[in-house]
Scaffold this active site. Structure first.
Site, mmCIF file in Angstrom:
data_model
loop_
_atom_site.group_PDB
_atom_site.id
_atom_site.type_symbol
_atom_site.label_atom_id
_atom_site.label_comp_id
_atom_site.label_asym_id
_atom_site.label_seq_id
_atom_site.Cartn_x
_atom_site.Cartn_y
_atom_site.Cartn_z
ATOM 1 N N CYS A 2 0.848 -1.197 0.000
ATOM 2 C CA CYS A 2 0.000 0.000 0.000
ATOM 3 C C CYS A 2 0.884 1.248 0.000
ATOM 4 C CB CYS A 2 -0.860 -0.001 1.264
ATOM 5 S SG CYS A 2 -1.873 -1.473 1.402
ATOM 6 N N ARG A 27 2.989 1.863 -8.062
ATOM 7 C CA ARG A 27 3.146 0.667 -7.225
ATOM 8 C C ARG A 27 1.954 -0.275 -7.374
ATOM 9 N NH1 ARG A 27 6.071 2.360 -2.114
ATOM 10 N NH2 ARG A 27 4.583 1.124 -0.961
ATOM 11 N N TRP A 75 -3.721 -2.110 -1.540
ATOM 12 C CA TRP A 75 -3.750 -3.413 -2.210
ATOM 13 C C TRP A 75 -4.544 -4.318 -1.305
ATOM 14 C CZ3 TRP A 75 2.097 -4.277 -3.266
ATOM 15 C CH2 TRP A 75 2.422 -3.757 -4.519
ATOM 16 N N ASN A 101 0.024 0.607 6.199
ATOM 17 C CA ASN A 101 0.712 -0.148 5.142
ATOM 18 C C ASN A 101 1.380 -1.326 5.822
ATOM 19 O OD1 ASN A 101 2.143 -1.048 2.966
ATOM 20 N ND2 ASN A 101 3.708 0.549 3.051
ATOM 21 N N GLY A 102 0.962 -2.542 5.501
ATOM 22 C CA GLY A 102 1.552 -3.728 6.124
ATOM 23 C C GLY A 102 0.467 -4.732 6.435
ATOM 24 N N GLU A 484 8.361 -17.157 -25.223
ATOM 25 C CA GLU A 484 8.525 -15.847 -24.576
ATOM 26 C C GLU A 484 9.936 -15.313 -24.791
ATOM 27 O OE1 GLU A 484 6.715 -13.630 -23.537
ATOM 28 O OE2 GLU A 484 7.951 -12.369 -22.247
ATOM 29 N N LYS A 488 10.835 -11.758 -26.661
ATOM 30 C CA LYS A 488 11.665 -10.715 -26.031
ATOM 31 C C LYS A 488 12.786 -10.284 -26.971
ATOM 32 C CE LYS A 488 9.623 -9.438 -23.307
ATOM 33 N NZ LYS A 488 8.362 -10.074 -23.387
ATOM 34 N N GLU A 491 11.377 -8.337 -30.122
ATOM 35 C CA GLU A 491 10.707 -7.035 -29.978
ATOM 36 C C GLU A 491 11.651 -5.929 -29.535
ATOM 37 O OE1 GLU A 491 7.594 -6.629 -27.051
ATOM 38 O OE2 GLU A 491 8.354 -8.316 -25.926
ATOM 39 N N HIS A 507 10.550 -31.992 -37.594
ATOM 40 C CA HIS A 507 9.465 -31.931 -38.601
ATOM 41 C C HIS A 507 9.656 -30.750 -39.533
ATOM 42 C CE1 HIS A 507 7.362 -35.145 -36.567
ATOM 43 N NE2 HIS A 507 7.581 -34.526 -35.410
ATOM 44 N N LYS A 606 3.020 0.093 -25.597
ATOM 45 C CA LYS A 606 2.952 -0.689 -24.353
ATOM 46 C C LYS A 606 1.601 -1.389 -24.252
ATOM 47 C CE LYS A 606 4.055 -2.496 -20.504
ATOM 48 N NZ LYS A 606 4.913 -3.715 -20.589
HETATM 49 C C1 AGP Z 1 5.157 -8.218 -24.508
HETATM 50 O O1 AGP Z 1 6.519 -7.925 -24.236
HETATM 51 C C2 AGP Z 1 4.561 -7.265 -25.510
HETATM 52 N N1 AGP Z 1 4.729 -5.916 -25.097
HETATM 53 C C3 AGP Z 1 3.141 -7.625 -25.931
HETATM 54 O O2 AGP Z 1 3.190 -8.910 -26.519
HETATM 55 C C4 AGP Z 1 2.085 -7.692 -24.798
HETATM 56 O O3 AGP Z 1 2.359 -8.775 -23.963
HETATM 57 C C5 AGP Z 1 0.702 -7.893 -25.447
HETATM 58 O O4 AGP Z 1 0.414 -6.784 -26.269
HETATM 59 C C6 AGP Z 1 -0.410 -8.072 -24.416
HETATM 60 O O5 AGP Z 1 -0.513 -6.915 -23.625
HETATM 61 P P1 AGP Z 1 -1.413 -6.965 -22.282
HETATM 62 O O6 AGP Z 1 -0.777 -7.975 -21.387
HETATM 63 O O7 AGP Z 1 -1.349 -5.582 -21.730
HETATM 64 O O8 AGP Z 1 -2.796 -7.377 -22.673
#
Ligand code: AGP
Length: 611
Positions: A2, A27, A75, A101-102, A484, A488, A491, A507, A606
């Site tokens: 919190c 946070r 939270w 907070n805690g 994943e 990473k 991107e 395959h 993002k």
């Molecule tokens: C992940 O590194 C990417 N920025 C992207 O794949 C992201 O995970 C995806 O757009 C989903 O976003 P969300 O988790 O905010 O729904």
């Protein structure tokens, strides 16, 4: 955790309190509130679920008082995120207001004692116990300060506390044990907060309260002492930091900061949510769906990108621990598939931002066909979090780097908790569930050990960063980790990478292998390890360069390749939380070496709020 902000001085205290709460939003939280004493001797308390802007809309422009005030972002640990459970809490007389907070470990016992004295509670929280106990002492002729002292000596557990008393409107008290409490020193005014972020724009002169200390603010100054009244001299520090710099800390990029935040974030994600003694999970959102959960026959997991990878790991966890059929679906595909949704379907919606258009649309589609939706979301008050039937927040804090890191490990951790609880409510024994959750509980410490290998990972990455094509391979629950890792790298370094099941290589993709090509194997020790070793030999036999993420002490792996990053031993189903971290760091280092903008990679946002 919190967030706390307090102010005492001659400025408009609400502006300072609300600004401070907004500084703490990164946070993560699920509700907020503020309390102050109006000149007409009224103790005002205003609280709201969701973002701070909802609290702001409840406060009118006329509320611009000087004096003492406290505010809080919460939270939910004990009690769901409702207005009644939001802070500040007051005692039954309405004279005492606190923000906390805690976690009060002995809140049950203290609550019982006060109930026996006729005290009436209005919330499910452990924090209200603190307000009621101070009020109980105060109503039994102990002064304001003495009532706080007596209370903090009764509380077991960690706390940061700020307290107001209607009868002493020009006084503010702060206390601390185990949760940060910082005092910002102004000219005859003071601001207190659980985090520098709320202070640094007002003053650079600060004092840190230490454990078992109280600060009493009055008459333009303050004094500090131990809980049992021993005076304590505190050294004033001068903090020379811009807000953004403070949020970045000593890290060069948000992505690196967020990779290194993962141990603390996982601790926060799990805090108050796993009951090791009884092998249970404590997730408020699950309780709200108790009946639906009992009737679940099918689970569909919805997400995009990294969230989809976390969902695929969740699929393995749920089918292994809960034995419920679980289907992982790309949100963007599901929404147009004319999907079959049977009675008793639970849709688990995974999203860091909670604003992804494809996932919102997929959720609407699955709900239209009768499914119950449970959200695993990071951003408080986001659209998905508001539209699901129930859910749980990651508590990973704001994720600034476009490449998702700490949200991913937090999503996997919560999916593990969810899978264990679903299993526990069916056939999973208390012992098996408790040992699984115990292993999850110690993951943050193991993660720290991997972060200590960052320079070795940088050196290893530099050997291969000039290659334009990488493969990532894994079997079982390590396959989505391979996906994943490839995402990473793609991107943020713009290197082409492909993840796939290790056995799929034969395959077709094995035709890609050529001398020197980097092939990353996610290969911690598990029941498929021998088969993965065979796949590795298929690659090295064709001149491929194998980079292995493997369990500490894997001697056989050292015979097969020189490029090794070891991770600590853990429950195989939990190894993705550890094995992904070297892949995050490799992608980060590759992007740096290629000179790219790590936090804002080209073409990416993002949150993808459009189709
Ligand atoms: C992940 O590194 C990417 N920025 C992207 O794949 C992201 O995970 C995806 O757009 C989903 O976003 P969300 O988790 O905010 O729904």
């Amino acid at each position: 955790m919190c967030g706390i902000v307090g102010y005492i001085g001659q400025q408009s205290l609400l502006d300072i309190l609300l600004q401070g709460l907004k500084r703490l939003e990164y946070r993560g939280y699920d509700s907020s509130g503020a309390a102050w004493i109006e000149p007409g001797e009224a103790l005002r308390v205003v609280r709201a679920v969701g973002e701070v802007r909802h609290l702001e809309s409840k406060v009118s422009e006329t509320d611009c008082y000087a004096g003492a005030g406290i505010a809080h972002t919460r939270w939910a640990t004990h009690g769901s995120p409702t207005e009644e459970n939001a802070h500040p809490h007051t005692d039954q007389s309405g004279k005492i207001a606190i923000v906390h907070n805690g976690i009060v470990e002995n809140h049950d016992a203290l609550r019982e004692t006060m109930l026996s004295h006729g005290v009436r509670f209005t919330s499910e929280t452990d924090s209200e116990v603190v307000a009621q106990l101070i009020g109980y002492y105060y109503s039994h002729n102990h002064g304001f300060e003495e009532s706080v002292r007596k209370t903090v000596q009764k509380i077991e557990g960690a706390f940061g506390l700020a307290v107001l008393c209607l009868d002493e409107p020009d006084k503010l008290i702060a206390a601390r044990r185990g949760s940060s409490m910082i005092i910002g020193i102004g000219a005859a005014e003071h601001i207190i907060a659980s985090d520098m972020a709320a202070i640094v724009q007002h003053t650079s002169r600060v004092v840190h309260l230490d454990d078992n200390e109280i600060a009493v603010f009055a008459d333009g100054g303050f004094h500090t002492s131990t809980f049992d009244r021993q005076h304590v001299d505190k050294e004033i520090e001068v903090v020379d930091m811009e807000v953004q710099e403070m949020e970045l800390g000593h890290f060069e990029h948000y992505m690196l900061k967020e990779i290194h935040e993962q141990p603390r974030c996982l601790h926060d994600t799990l805090s108050g949510r796993i009951d090791l003694r009884n092998g249970r999970a404590r997730i408020a959102g699950l309780e709200e769906l108790h009946r639906e959960i009992a009737k679940v026959r099918q689970i569909v997991m919805l997400g995009c990108g990294t969230a989809w990878h976390a969902g695929m790991i969740g699929q393995y966890l749920i089918e292994e621990l809960a034995r419920i059929p679980c289907d992982i679906q790309y949100s963007s595909e599901f929404r147009y598939r004319n999907p079959l949704v049977r009675e008793g379907t639970l849709a688990i919606v995974v999203s860091q931002s909670g604003e992804t258009a494809d996932t919102l649309a997929a959720m609407e589609e699955v709900r239209l066909r009768g499914a119950t939706c449970f959200g695993i979301i990071n951003t408080v008050g986001s659209r998905i979090s508001r539209e699901t039937d129930a859910g749980v927040y990651l508590r990973a804090g704001q994720e600034v780097g476009v490449a998702s890191t700490k949200a991913f490990t937090a999503q996997v951790a919560l999916l593990a908790v969810l899978a264990a609880e679903l299993g526990r409510r069916r056939h999973l024994s208390m012992d098996r569930c408790a040992s699984f959750l115990e292993e999850l509980h110690v993951i943050p410490e193991k993660l720290e050990r991997i972060l200590g290998k960052a320079s070795a990972i940088r050196e290893l990455t530099s050997r291969f960063v000039d290659h334009d094509h990488w493969l990532y391979l894994g079997r079982g629950v390590n396959f989505p980790v391979a996906l994943e890792g490839a995402l990473k790298l793609k991107e943020i370094s713009y290197i082409h990478a492909e993840g796939m099941p290790a056995a799929e290589m034969k395959h077709g993709p094995i035709a890609l292998i050529e001398p020197g090509m980097p092939v990353v194997f996610v290969a911690p020790r598990d029941h498929l390890h021998q088969k993965v070793l065979a796949n590795i030999q298929e690659v090295t036999g064709r001149g491929g360069e194998v980079i292995a993420i493997c369990t500490e002490g894997d001697r056989r792996m050292r015979e097969l390749t020189d490029h090794i990053i070891e991770i600590p031993e853990t429950e195989p189903m939990l190894s993705p939380i550890l094995s992904v971290v070297p892949l995050q760091l490799m992608a980060y280092e590759a992007a740096l070496l290629r000179g790219h903008n790590v936090d804002k990679p080209r073409n990416l946002a993002k949150s993808v709020t459009v189709e």
